[in-house]
Design a protein around this motif. Sequence first.
Motif, PDB file in Angstrom:
ATOM      1  N   VAL A  43       3.828   6.921  -7.320  1.00 55.09           N
ATOM      2  CA  VAL A  43       2.394   6.646  -7.214  1.00 55.09           C
ATOM      3  C   VAL A  43       2.025   5.414  -8.032  1.00 55.09           C
ATOM      4  CG1 VAL A  43       0.120   7.509  -7.891  1.00 55.09           C
ATOM      5  CG2 VAL A  43       1.694   8.989  -6.625  1.00 55.09           C
ATOM      6  N   ALA A  44       2.557   5.308  -9.239  1.00 57.18           N
ATOM      7  CA  ALA A  44       2.262   4.142 -10.080  1.00 57.18           C
ATOM      8  C   ALA A  44       2.699   2.854  -9.392  1.00 57.18           C
ATOM      9  CB  ALA A  44       2.955   4.286 -11.433  1.00 57.18           C
ATOM     10  N   ALA A  45       3.866   2.874  -8.755  1.00 59.90           N
ATOM     11  CA  ALA A  45       4.357   1.687  -8.057  1.00 59.90           C
ATOM     12  C   ALA A  45       3.491   1.366  -6.841  1.00 59.90           C
ATOM     13  CB  ALA A  45       5.808   1.899  -7.621  1.00 59.90           C
ATOM     14  N   ALA A  46       3.068   2.396  -6.127  1.00 61.84           N
ATOM     15  CA  ALA A  46       2.250   2.176  -4.932  1.00 61.84           C
ATOM     16  C   ALA A  46       0.870   1.626  -5.274  1.00 61.84           C
ATOM     17  CB  ALA A  46       2.113   3.480  -4.152  1.00 61.84           C
ATOM     18  N   LEU A  47       0.328   2.032  -6.406  1.00 61.28           N
ATOM     19  CA  LEU A  47      -1.038   1.637  -6.777  1.00 61.28           C
ATOM     20  C   LEU A  47      -1.099   0.372  -7.627  1.00 61.28           C
ATOM     21  CD1 LEU A  47      -2.626   5.117  -7.615  1.00 61.28           C
ATOM     22  CD2 LEU A  47      -2.629   3.874  -5.440  1.00 61.28           C
ATOM     23  N   GLU A  48       0.050  -0.218  -7.895  1.00 60.56           N
ATOM     24  CA  GLU A  48       0.099  -1.365  -8.796  1.00 60.56           C
ATOM     25  C   GLU A  48      -0.807  -2.510  -8.342  1.00 60.56           C
ATOM     26  OE1 GLU A  48       3.435  -4.359 -10.799  1.00 60.56           O
ATOM     27  OE2 GLU A  48       4.072  -2.711  -9.494  1.00 60.56           O
ATOM     28  N   ARG A  49      -0.884  -2.723  -7.027  1.00 58.39           N
ATOM     29  CA  ARG A  49      -1.706  -3.819  -6.494  1.00 58.39           C
ATOM     30  C   ARG A  49      -3.083  -3.347  -6.031  1.00 58.39           C
ATOM     31  NH1 ARG A  49       2.863  -7.188  -2.985  1.00 58.39           N
ATOM     32  NH2 ARG A  49       4.265  -7.599  -4.753  1.00 58.39           N
ATOM     33  N   ARG A  50      -3.455  -2.150  -6.403  1.00 64.14           N
ATOM     34  CA  ARG A  50      -4.762  -1.581  -6.078  1.00 64.14           C
ATOM     35  C   ARG A  50      -5.061  -1.614  -4.573  1.00 64.14           C
ATOM     36  NH1 ARG A  50      -8.630  -3.571 -11.113  1.00 64.14           N
ATOM     37  NH2 ARG A  50      -7.251  -2.807 -12.761  1.00 64.14           N
ATOM     38  N   LEU A  66      -2.029  13.809  -2.211  1.00 63.96           N
ATOM     39  CA  LEU A  66      -3.059  14.318  -3.122  1.00 63.96           C
ATOM     40  C   LEU A  66      -3.034  13.557  -4.441  1.00 63.96           C
ATOM     41  CD1 LEU A  66      -3.096  16.636  -0.999  1.00 63.96           C
ATOM     42  CD2 LEU A  66      -3.414  18.223  -2.903  1.00 63.96           C
ATOM     43  N   LEU A  67      -1.844  13.283  -4.949  1.00 64.35           N
ATOM     44  CA  LEU A  67      -1.734  12.557  -6.211  1.00 64.35           C
ATOM     45  C   LEU A  67      -2.257  11.128  -6.069  1.00 64.35           C
ATOM     46  CD1 LEU A  67      -0.797  12.746  -9.125  1.00 64.35           C
ATOM     47  CD2 LEU A  67       1.515  12.153  -8.375  1.00 64.35           C
ATOM     48  N   LEU A  68      -1.969  10.499  -4.947  1.00 65.55           N
ATOM     49  CA  LEU A  68      -2.492   9.154  -4.688  1.00 65.55           C
ATOM     50  C   LEU A  68      -4.021   9.153  -4.680  1.00 65.55           C
ATOM     51  CD1 LEU A  68      -0.011   8.111  -1.862  1.00 65.55           C
ATOM     52  CD2 LEU A  68      -0.344   6.820  -3.981  1.00 65.55           C
ATOM     53  N   PRO A  73      -9.264   7.331  -6.239  1.00 64.74           N
ATOM     54  CA  PRO A  73     -10.277   7.985  -5.393  1.00 64.74           C
ATOM     55  C   PRO A  73     -11.011   7.017  -4.478  1.00 64.74           C
ATOM     56  CG  PRO A  73     -10.977   7.910  -7.693  1.00 64.74           C
ATOM     57  CD  PRO A  73      -9.543   7.505  -7.674  1.00 64.74           C
ATOM     58  N   GLN A  74     -11.030   5.728  -4.830  1.00 61.15           N
ATOM     59  CA  GLN A  74     -11.725   4.751  -3.996  1.00 61.15           C
ATOM     60  C   GLN A  74     -10.908   4.355  -2.769  1.00 61.15           C
ATOM     61  OE1 GLN A  74     -10.062   4.049  -6.726  1.00 61.15           O
ATOM     62  NE2 GLN A  74      -8.721   2.353  -6.148  1.00 61.15           N
ATOM     63  N   ALA A  75      -9.624   4.645  -2.772  1.00 59.42           N
ATOM     64  CA  ALA A  75      -8.746   4.252  -1.661  1.00 59.42           C
ATOM     65  C   ALA A  75      -8.800   5.278  -0.532  1.00 59.42           C
ATOM     66  CB  ALA A  75      -7.314   4.094  -2.148  1.00 59.42           C
ATOM     67  N   GLU A  76      -8.561   4.806   0.679  1.00 59.53           N
ATOM     68  CA  GLU A  76      -8.404   5.704   1.822  1.00 59.53           C
ATOM     69  C   GLU A  76      -6.932   6.068   1.922  1.00 59.53           C
ATOM     70  OE1 GLU A  76      -8.889   5.886   6.710  1.00 59.53           O
ATOM     71  OE2 GLU A  76      -9.453   4.074   5.607  1.00 59.53           O
ATOM     72  N   VAL A  77      -6.632   7.346   1.805  1.00 62.58           N
ATOM     73  CA  VAL A  77      -5.258   7.834   1.875  1.00 62.58           C
ATOM     74  C   VAL A  77      -5.093   8.653   3.149  1.00 62.58           C
ATOM     75  CG1 VAL A  77      -3.469   9.225   0.764  1.00 62.58           C
ATOM     76  CG2 VAL A  77      -5.071   7.892  -0.641  1.00 62.58           C
ATOM     77  N   VAL A  78      -4.071   8.320   3.922  1.00 61.16           N
ATOM     78  CA  VAL A  78      -3.762   9.036   5.154  1.00 61.16           C
ATOM     79  C   VAL A  78      -2.384   9.677   4.999  1.00 61.16           C
ATOM     80  CG1 VAL A  78      -3.365   8.841   7.644  1.00 61.16           C
ATOM     81  CG2 VAL A  78      -5.098   7.407   6.532  1.00 61.16           C
ATOM     82  N   GLY A  79      -2.271  10.955   5.314  1.00 61.31           N
ATOM     83  CA  GLY A  79      -0.985  11.641   5.279  1.00 61.31           C
ATOM     84  C   GLY A  79      -0.477  11.865   6.695  1.00 61.31           C
ATOM     85  N   ALA A  80       0.819  11.656   6.907  1.00 60.10           N
ATOM     86  CA  ALA A  80       1.408  11.837   8.242  1.00 60.10           C
ATOM     87  C   ALA A  80       2.768  12.511   8.123  1.00 60.10           C
ATOM     88  CB  ALA A  80       1.537  10.493   8.955  1.00 60.10           C
TER      89      ALA A  80
END
Length: 249
Positions: A43-50, A66-68, A73-80
């Motif tokens: 998650v930290a690596a994925a969110l590094e660039r906001r 869920l952790l993402l 919380p401002q990001a749109e997260v889609v699970g597939a």
Amino acid sequence: MSETPQDRAQKVREMFSQIAPRYDLLNRILSAGVDRRWRAAAVAAALERRPHRILDLATGTGDLALLLKQQAPQAEVVGADFAPPMLERARSKAQKAGLSIPFMEADALALPFPEASFEAITIAFGFRNFADYSGALRELYRVLVEGGRLVILEFPPPPRSSLGLLYRFYFTQVLPLIGGLISGKPSAYRYLPDSVERFPEPEVLDTMMRSAGFRTRHTLLTGGIVALHLGDKPTAEERLSVLRTGESA
């Protein structure tokens, strides 16, 4: 007659659908809770660039999605995912947590998204289940924006060390026994060590990612039990810079 990639994908889909009710419990037990730290690193690596739009592919019961969302919380997260029973549990967990995350059925080799749909894509312990690694990487590259990041958290073959030998014994002998007893599906937990042993070494996966167009690096976690792969999709300027450098060399 030999098994086709489509046949294998269908078997894996059915297997994960069958173990969905006990999947979360078994993850905690079989990893002694260390999987939480691995996911936190991803998650930290994925969110590094906001990123503003994130796809969690092979989301399973939605832990990483869920952790993402909790961390961004401002990001749109889609699970597939390709297993509907897993998605049902993910939706239930998101609702209980009060998090708005759409979960949808999707095939990693034919994602139902237009080009450049996401700024980050995460895959935690699901990439090895794809029927065609190179094909999946091309599809992931397609739906990432320029400058976007792919994060793959995966079990490579156990390292050739004392820890690796101990881990291999646990993975091949103890895990299938415990997993089979709790889930009632011993074949699913025999599949897990088999799929890890067949998975490419981290350096090989890096090469495959570069062939798909990514700039890559990876980090080994917990003594090499897990690998965290990062693949960045170059911008047009970065690709042009590489071409210019090659021309002047």
